[in-house]
Every structure is written in structure tokens, then in C-alpha cells.
Scaffold this motif. Structure first.
Motif, mmCIF file in Angstrom:
data_model
loop_
_atom_site.group_PDB
_atom_site.id
_atom_site.type_symbol
_atom_site.label_atom_id
_atom_site.label_comp_id
_atom_site.label_asym_id
_atom_site.label_seq_id
_atom_site.Cartn_x
_atom_site.Cartn_y
_atom_site.Cartn_z
ATOM 1 N N SER A 1 -45.460 -12.963 -26.801
ATOM 2 C CA SER A 1 -44.303 -14.122 -26.314
ATOM 3 C C SER A 1 -44.243 -15.523 -27.522
ATOM 4 C CB SER A 1 -44.929 -14.175 -25.048
ATOM 5 O OG SER A 1 -43.273 -14.796 -24.614
ATOM 6 N N LEU A 2 -45.538 -16.169 -27.851
ATOM 7 C CA LEU A 2 -45.246 -17.245 -28.122
ATOM 8 C C LEU A 2 -44.407 -16.301 -29.717
ATOM 9 C CD1 LEU A 2 -48.681 -18.644 -27.641
ATOM 10 C CD2 LEU A 2 -46.253 -19.505 -27.389
ATOM 11 N N MET A 3 -44.761 -15.813 -30.403
ATOM 12 C CA MET A 3 -44.376 -15.372 -31.386
ATOM 13 C C MET A 3 -42.822 -15.222 -31.797
ATOM 14 S SD MET A 3 -44.975 -14.425 -34.936
ATOM 15 C CE MET A 3 -42.949 -13.778 -35.912
ATOM 16 N N ALA A 4 -42.520 -14.640 -30.286
ATOM 17 C CA ALA A 4 -40.559 -14.158 -30.201
ATOM 18 C C ALA A 4 -40.126 -15.718 -30.011
ATOM 19 C CB ALA A 4 -40.741 -12.874 -29.467
ATOM 20 N N GLY A 5 -41.262 -16.496 -29.290
ATOM 21 C CA GLY A 5 -40.357 -17.855 -28.642
ATOM 22 C C GLY A 5 -40.108 -18.489 -29.765
ATOM 23 N N GLY A 6 -41.138 -18.946 -30.733
ATOM 24 C CA GLY A 6 -40.722 -19.934 -32.098
ATOM 25 C C GLY A 6 -40.177 -18.776 -32.522
ATOM 26 N N ILE A 7 -39.971 -17.667 -33.034
ATOM 27 C CA ILE A 7 -39.156 -17.294 -34.474
ATOM 28 C C ILE A 7 -37.794 -17.974 -33.994
ATOM 29 C CG2 ILE A 7 -38.864 -15.050 -33.384
ATOM 30 C CD1 ILE A 7 -39.576 -13.998 -36.805
ATOM 31 N N LYS A 8 -37.262 -17.248 -32.362
ATOM 32 C CA LYS A 8 -36.658 -18.444 -32.271
ATOM 33 C C LYS A 8 -35.096 -19.328 -32.313
ATOM 34 C CE LYS A 8 -36.937 -16.352 -27.344
ATOM 35 N NZ LYS A 8 -36.071 -15.810 -26.575
ATOM 36 N N LEU A 9 -36.378 -20.201 -32.366
ATOM 37 C CA LEU A 9 -36.361 -21.541 -33.024
ATOM 38 C C LEU A 9 -35.666 -21.821 -33.988
ATOM 39 C CD1 LEU A 9 -38.503 -23.623 -30.648
ATOM 40 C CD2 LEU A 9 -36.494 -22.963 -29.550
ATOM 41 N N ARG A 10 -34.230 -22.207 -34.026
ATOM 42 C CA ARG A 10 -33.813 -22.761 -35.713
ATOM 43 C C ARG A 10 -33.414 -24.450 -35.241
ATOM 44 N NH1 ARG A 10 -28.975 -20.469 -37.358
ATOM 45 N NH2 ARG A 10 -28.419 -22.486 -37.863
ATOM 46 N N ASP B 1 -44.189 -20.237 -18.230
ATOM 47 C CA ASP B 1 -44.996 -19.190 -18.810
ATOM 48 C C ASP B 1 -44.201 -19.037 -20.116
ATOM 49 O OD1 ASP B 1 -46.768 -17.404 -18.975
ATOM 50 O OD2 ASP B 1 -45.208 -15.846 -17.916
ATOM 51 N N PRO B 2 -44.700 -18.489 -21.492
ATOM 52 C CA PRO B 2 -43.768 -18.300 -22.177
ATOM 53 C C PRO B 2 -43.198 -16.844 -22.601
ATOM 54 C CG PRO B 2 -46.298 -18.664 -23.138
ATOM 55 C CD PRO B 2 -45.405 -18.927 -21.573
ATOM 56 N N VAL B 3 -44.137 -15.469 -21.469
ATOM 57 C CA VAL B 3 -43.835 -15.010 -20.847
ATOM 58 C C VAL B 3 -42.390 -14.408 -19.896
ATOM 59 C CG1 VAL B 3 -44.524 -12.549 -20.513
ATOM 60 C CG2 VAL B 3 -46.223 -13.786 -21.850
ATOM 61 N N LEU B 4 -42.757 -14.698 -19.107
ATOM 62 C CA LEU B 4 -41.590 -14.954 -17.727
ATOM 63 C C LEU B 4 -40.769 -15.491 -17.738
ATOM 64 C CD1 LEU B 4 -43.993 -13.340 -14.780
ATOM 65 C CD2 LEU B 4 -42.295 -11.715 -16.539
ATOM 66 N N ALA B 5 -40.598 -16.569 -18.838
ATOM 67 C CA ALA B 5 -39.413 -17.348 -18.316
ATOM 68 C C ALA B 5 -38.573 -17.003 -19.451
ATOM 69 C CB ALA B 5 -40.130 -19.200 -18.937
ATOM 70 N N GLY B 6 -38.462 -16.114 -20.254
ATOM 71 C CA GLY B 6 -37.734 -15.747 -21.419
ATOM 72 C C GLY B 6 -36.215 -15.406 -21.120
ATOM 73 N N GLU B 7 -36.174 -15.235 -19.545
ATOM 74 C CA GLU B 7 -34.385 -15.374 -19.997
ATOM 75 C C GLU B 7 -34.161 -16.612 -19.368
ATOM 76 O OE1 GLU B 7 -32.599 -12.408 -18.403
ATOM 77 O OE2 GLU B 7 -34.900 -11.418 -19.360
ATOM 78 N N ALA C 1 -42.801 -24.293 -23.222
ATOM 79 C CA ALA C 1 -42.892 -23.324 -23.212
ATOM 80 C C ALA C 1 -44.031 -22.720 -24.343
ATOM 81 C CB ALA C 1 -42.332 -22.158 -22.917
ATOM 82 N N GLY C 2 -43.522 -23.018 -25.309
ATOM 83 C CA GLY C 2 -44.023 -22.479 -27.095
ATOM 84 C C GLY C 2 -45.236 -23.589 -27.104
ATOM 85 N N LEU C 3 -45.221 -24.849 -26.816
ATOM 86 C CA LEU C 3 -46.324 -25.739 -27.156
ATOM 87 C C LEU C 3 -47.253 -26.743 -26.003
ATOM 88 C CD1 LEU C 3 -44.182 -27.938 -29.328
ATOM 89 C CD2 LEU C 3 -45.599 -26.283 -29.853
#
Length: 413
Positions: A77-86, A138-144, A167-169
Motif C-alpha cells: 500500500s505504501l508503494m502504491a501511495g508513494g508512486i501516486k504523488l506527483r 491507515d495507508p491501506v483502507l484510506a485508499g479511497e 498515511a505514507g509518512l
């Protein structure tokens, strides 16, 4: 009585329906009051009453398994969250995140620990652990409520950015307090303990986590992208390689691997920020994460059906409601004053600090690495389980409507 083969076949059918639901149900639930996590937990709760000989999966008896499964889910989830940030590293954009980390999280931990000690009757170490596992979003359930996938600019705004980056940091503050709780419980308070804890668990591990994530992300970015901006590969499984390398190397160096994974993904994205390959990596990671999350939520529901919440008291229930409706929201609103977020955004970010799989991980990690009292273990699992269940229900009911309300006001509709 079902034979082993019957159980195995039944399990295959069950997971078949589980994955089918993950693929199809979200589109039908988009405008409803129910969410997929709510349905999975509800389904899991019923299983022990239907399948009488299902194995015991109460958390207090399966903490090692819980730690490892949730650990892998969180780093994905952290990988997916980090790569979304531009968003680039600029003070104005990151100020809400910094204030959430510097004010909201410590305030949530301290207040939760105080209530845990004086209201729930926990020892100081266990009370600090309670605050540490509940404080992080939570970086997982906060994805929405996070920013959209790479290339999805419609869901790229300051409110979503604050929730995604927090959520990532926030692991960088949750982990030190998990260690503080363990040290306090096993060794007792001393200034020598506090000094060693701050020097190593806070300063050293946070710095190593961030620096190693930055270096690995930059290195892999140069390795993958050519000078002309093209990617040397289109394989999605590179996301798993990046995740495992950044996490494993950093943990080997004694830093916080969670921080490193998020930082690595972020700086990898910054290497070639607009490239379409980031979408491939995000989607590949997201598919695996979705499978794991579905299984964990079902198991969480099963644990509830087997009696996970039997150790909570009326005081525990009041504490859980107090945390969700007052402690996190008020500390968030205070922290977000004097930032670029407007009133509606501050309210949404403060309230949508969702608890979930990350909290399960921290609690299992704390219990596996420190010798906490067995009775307090059961109480903590019950309290944390109640908070997660309540968060899944309450946030599930209001999240989409609150986010749509905020974003429609921003667009002037």
C-alpha cells in the motif's frame, strides 16, 4: 463432518467468490451506503456460525501470522501511495502533512495513552502502545480518499494529497512509540532509556529510512528511465522488486522500512514524473494488495465472530467512539490551522483518519517483540478491533459523501 479435501475444495470456492466480489462489487457499491470492507467484515463475522470447525484465528493466538501478512500488505500500500504523488517537495504543499505528523499524531498518542491508563486501567507501557497503534492513518483502507492513480488528475487536490502523504509518512512516528511502549513495559521509565530511545528509535531509524528510500528510488529511477524519458521495461512486477529492495535493505541497515518504501516510490516517481509506466506499476501493486486486503478483512470478521471483542468493556467502547469522533478530529483541526486548506478540507482531513490494517500490524509487532501482559494483550486486541470495526462502518458510510461535498464546493457546483 467435512473431510480435509472437502474443506480444501470449499476454501477454493470461497476464495473464488471473494476475488469475484473484489472485481465486480465496487461498481455496484459506488453510490450505496455499503462499502466492500463492510461487506467482507460482515461476511467474515457470519462464517464461524456456519462453518463450525473453522480454525481458530483469534489475533491473540496468531500474532506472528498477523504481523507478517499485514506487514506485506502495508508495504504494498505504501508503494502504491508513494508512486501516486506527483507534487514536488515544496513547503506550502507539504505543510498540512508536516503539521499532521508533528501535532496531530503526537497529540493522538498522548491523549489515547492518558485515557488508556486512567480510564481503561492499562499499564503505562500498554497505554502508550494503544496510542501508537491507533494514531496513524491507515495507508491501506484510506485508499479511497487518497490522490488518484498516476495520470488521474481529477483526484489530485490538496485534501487528498494531505491524507495520502500523511498515511505514507506517519509510520515514522508510530514505530518509535511502539518501541517506547515496549521499553517502558519491560524496563520501566528512566532518563537513560528515554535518551537511548530518542537517539536510535527516533533519530537514527527515521533518518536511515528516509535517506535509503531516497537513494534507492533515485537509483532505480535512473536504472529504468533512459535520458530520452523512455522506460527500459514495461513489466509491472518491478513494483514488487522496488518494494522488497527498499524495505529489506533499510531494515538490514536498522532503519524504518515502511518509511523507505514510501520515500523510494515517491522519488522513483519524481525521476520521470509524467511517464505512463507509473500507472502500470501502481495497478500491478494494487491488484495484489486488493487480494490481501480482502482476505485480511474476511479473517478480521471471522475473529470478531470467534470472540475477538469479548474482552472489551463499556469504557472501551466509549474510548473507541471518543477517539474516532473527538481525539483525531479535534487534534487534526488544530494542527491544520494556518495551512492552505480551507475549512471544509480541514474538517474532512481531520475526520477521515481511518484506522485499519496498519493498526493490526503495529499491535502484532509490539506483542511479538516485547513481553506484554497476556491479560492486557486481550484487552488491547479488543479495543483496537472495536476501533477498526467502527472506523470501517462510520468512515465507510460518510467518506464518499464527505469527499464529494468538499470537492463539489471547490469546483463551484
Amino acid at each position: 463432518m467435512l473431510t480435509y479435501l472437502d474443506n480444501y475444495t470449499l476454501l477454493l470456492v470461497f476464495f473464488g467468490f471473494l476475488f469475484l466480489g473484489s472485481a465486480i462489487l465496487p461498481r455496484y457499491l459506488k453510490n450505496s451506503y455499503f462499502t466492500l470492507p463492510m461487506l467482507y467484515v460482515g461476511m467474515g463475522t457470519l462464517i464461524p456460525f456456519i462453518w463450525k470447525d473453522i480454525p481458530n484465528i483469534l489475533p491473540v493466538e496468531n500474532e506472528t501470522l498477523i504481523e507478517k501478512v499485514t506487514e506485506f500488505t502495508v508495504i504494498l500500500s505504501l508503494m502504491a501511495g508513494g508512486i501516486k504523488l506527483r507534487e514536488s517537495l515544496n513547503y506550502k504543499s507539504w505543510l498540512p502533512t508536516l503539521r499532521l505528523l508533528a501535532i496531530t499524531m503526537p497529540a493522538s498518542i498522548i491523549l489515547s495513552a492518558v485515557f488508556g491508563a486512567f480510564w481503561l486501567g492499562l499499564s503505562v507501557g500498554s497505554a502508550i502502545l494503544l496510542g501508537a497503534v491507533l494514531a496513524p492513518t491507515d495507508p491501506v483502507l484510506a485508499g479511497e480518499v487518497q490522490v488518484g492513480k498516476p495520470g488521474d488528475k481529477e483526484k489530485d487536490n490538496s485534501m487528498r494529497f494531505a491524507l495520502t502523504s500523511e498515511a505514507g509518512l506517519n509510520d515514522g512516528l508510530a514505530f518509535p512509540f511502539v518501541y517506547l511502549a515496549g521499553f517502558w513495559f519491560t524496563k520501566g521509565f528512566s532518563w537513560e532509556m528515554i535518551g537511548g530511545w530518542f537517539a536510535y528509535e527516533v533519530l537514527y531509524k527515521i533518518i536511515v529510512g528516509l535517506v535509503s528510500g531516497w537513494l534507492i528510488g533515485k537509483f532505480i529511477g535512473r536504472l529504468i528511465f533512459t535520458k530520452s524519458g523512455n522506460a527500459k521495461t514495461t513489466d509491472g512486477f518491478l513494483a514488487i522488486a522496488i518494494t522488497l529492495l527498499s524495505y529489506g535493505i533499510t531494515e538490514f541497515l536498522g532503519g524504518y522500512g515502511f518509511l523507505a518504501v514510501f520515500a523510494c516510490a515517491y522519488f522513483f516517481r519524481q525521476s520521470e514524473i509524467a511517464h505512463k509506466y507509473h500507472r502500470i506499476l501502481h495497478d500491478f501493486t494494487g491488484e495484489i494488495e486488493k487480494i490481501l486486503v480482502s482476505a485480511i478483512l474476511i479473517a478480521f470478521g471471522v475473529a470478531i465472530g470467534e470472540g475477538m471483542l469479548s474482552y472489551i468493556s463499556f469504557s472501551s467502547i466509549l474510548f473507541g467512539l471518543l477517539f474516532i469522533f473527538l481525539i483525531r478530529p479535534l487534534s487534526g483541526i488544530v494542527a491544520l490551522q494556518k495551512t492552505s486548506l480551507n475549512k471544509r478540507q480541514r474538517l474532512a482531513v481531520s475526520f477521515l483518519g481511518i484506522r485499519g490494517i496498519g493498526s493490526m500490524y503495529y499491535l502484532a509487532y509490539g506483542f511479538n517483540n516485547f513481553d506484554f501482559d497476556d491479560v492486557e494483550k486481550k484487552i488491547l486486541w479488543g479495543v483496537v478491533g472495536f476501533v477498526i470495526l467502527t472506523s470501517i462502518i462510520i468512515h465507510g458510510l460518510v467518506t464518499n459523501k464527505m469527499v464529494n461535498w468538499v470537492e463539489s464546493c471547490e469546483s463551484g457546483n
